[in-house]
Design a protein around this motif. Structure first.
Motif, mmCIF file in Angstrom:
data_model
loop_
_atom_site.group_PDB
_atom_site.id
_atom_site.type_symbol
_atom_site.label_atom_id
_atom_site.label_comp_id
_atom_site.label_asym_id
_atom_site.label_seq_id
_atom_site.Cartn_x
_atom_site.Cartn_y
_atom_site.Cartn_z
ATOM 1 N N ASN A 189 5.913 5.310 2.183
ATOM 2 C CA ASN A 189 4.600 6.124 2.681
ATOM 3 C C ASN A 189 3.384 5.576 1.898
ATOM 4 O O ASN A 189 3.339 5.249 1.055
ATOM 5 C CB ASN A 189 4.767 7.431 2.508
ATOM 6 N N ASP B 246 0.686 -1.085 0.002
ATOM 7 C CA ASP B 246 -0.046 -0.012 -0.076
ATOM 8 C C ASP B 246 0.870 1.236 0.004
ATOM 9 O O ASP B 246 0.330 2.331 0.198
ATOM 10 C CB ASP B 246 -0.889 -0.062 1.291
ATOM 11 N N ALA B 247 2.210 1.107 -0.103
ATOM 12 C CA ALA B 247 2.962 2.275 -0.059
ATOM 13 C C ALA B 247 3.769 2.719 -1.305
ATOM 14 O O ALA B 247 4.000 1.791 -2.054
ATOM 15 C CB ALA B 247 4.178 2.059 0.837
ATOM 16 N N ASN B 248 4.195 3.966 -1.312
ATOM 17 C CA ASN B 248 5.098 4.250 -2.616
ATOM 18 C C ASN B 248 6.616 3.788 -2.347
ATOM 19 O O ASN B 248 6.976 3.358 -1.210
ATOM 20 C CB ASN B 248 4.809 5.667 -2.876
ATOM 21 N N PRO B 249 7.371 4.076 -3.026
ATOM 22 C CA PRO B 249 8.802 3.829 -3.126
ATOM 23 C C PRO B 249 9.762 4.391 -1.694
ATOM 24 O O PRO B 249 10.614 3.928 -1.259
ATOM 25 C CB PRO B 249 9.801 4.493 -4.146
ATOM 26 N N LEU B 250 8.956 5.404 -1.283
ATOM 27 C CA LEU B 250 9.430 6.192 -0.030
ATOM 28 C C LEU B 250 9.012 5.362 1.310
ATOM 29 O O LEU B 250 9.454 5.974 2.592
ATOM 30 C CB LEU B 250 9.326 7.669 -0.188
ATOM 31 N N PHE C 183 0.336 5.166 -0.045
ATOM 32 C CA PHE C 183 -0.343 6.244 -1.179
ATOM 33 C C PHE C 183 -1.533 6.962 -0.595
ATOM 34 O O PHE C 183 -2.369 6.493 -0.019
ATOM 35 C CB PHE C 183 -1.076 5.204 -2.210
ATOM 36 N N LYS D 282 -4.921 5.644 -1.572
ATOM 37 C CA LYS D 282 -5.359 4.446 -0.690
ATOM 38 C C LYS D 282 -5.870 4.977 0.712
ATOM 39 O O LYS D 282 -6.908 4.502 1.192
ATOM 40 C CB LYS D 282 -4.157 3.510 -0.397
ATOM 41 N N ARG E 178 3.548 5.759 7.310
ATOM 42 C CA ARG E 178 4.533 5.016 7.173
ATOM 43 C C ARG E 178 4.381 3.314 7.433
ATOM 44 O O ARG E 178 3.298 3.128 7.846
ATOM 45 C CB ARG E 178 5.970 5.202 7.794
ATOM 46 N N PRO F 262 2.919 12.101 6.475
ATOM 47 C CA PRO F 262 2.807 10.782 5.966
ATOM 48 C C PRO F 262 2.320 9.666 6.894
ATOM 49 O O PRO F 262 2.394 9.875 8.296
ATOM 50 C CB PRO F 262 4.171 10.412 5.665
#
Length: 173
Positions: free
Chosen positions: A31, A25-29, A33, A36, A72, A70
């Protein structure tokens, strides 16, 4: 609160949703989306609206959404929804999203949103909803603020409707 089916207290329809955030459920960082988070907000808001209306509800608008911080991977996201005000067939629902640090018990505000839901029957026709009775000072403030937002939004809705009517049916206008 009352046996009167046309009146409900705010506390009768409040909803909460808890989610542990996973890498999918997270982006490349790392965090969550934003889309979502919007989905979670819409779902918990729909529960509160449905409880208040005792009917199916559809999302009419997400009038306001603030991403404050954010969320995480691995964090516990807590979303709380409450009907702020009921109108004839629609309701404004406020949703607040927090992250709980399970080890310390500390909370961090990550997002807030206002959504409008419309109660509908099985054919999709709108149905009247019970009126809302705010009980606490906080609920009374949210009730009044929802009325002010509705007044402001009605001007903008009218403007957008007129704009859409004047545009050619070309998506790229």
């Amino acid at each position: 609160m009352s046996d009167d089916r046309n009146i409900r207290a705010v506390s009768e329809s409040q909803a909460e949703r808890n989610e542990i955030i996973f890498p999918a459920d997270a982006n490349p960082l790392g965090n969550l989306f934003g889309g979502k988070l919007m989905q979670f907000i819409d779902l918990v808001g729909a529960v509160a609206a449905g409880r208040h209306a005792r009917a199916y509800t559809v999302t009419a608008s997400m009038d306001h959404l603030d991403f404050v911080g954010p969320v995480r991977v691995g964090e516990l996201l807590i979303l709380r929804a409450s009907v702020n005000r009921a109108f004839r067939t629609s309701m404004e629902v406020g949703v607040k999203a927090m992250v709980e640090d399970i080890l310390s018990g500390q909370y961090r505000h990550v997002a807030s949103a206002y959504l409008t839901y419309v109660a509908v029957d099985m054919t999709g026709k709108s149905v009247e909803v019970p009126q809302l009775v705010p009980e606490t000072e906080h609920q009374k403030r949210r009730f009044e603020d929802a009325g002010k937002r509705r007044e402001l939004n009605s001007v903008e809705v009218k403007r957008k409707k007129e704009l859409r009517a004047s545009l050619a049916p070309d998506w790229y206008v």
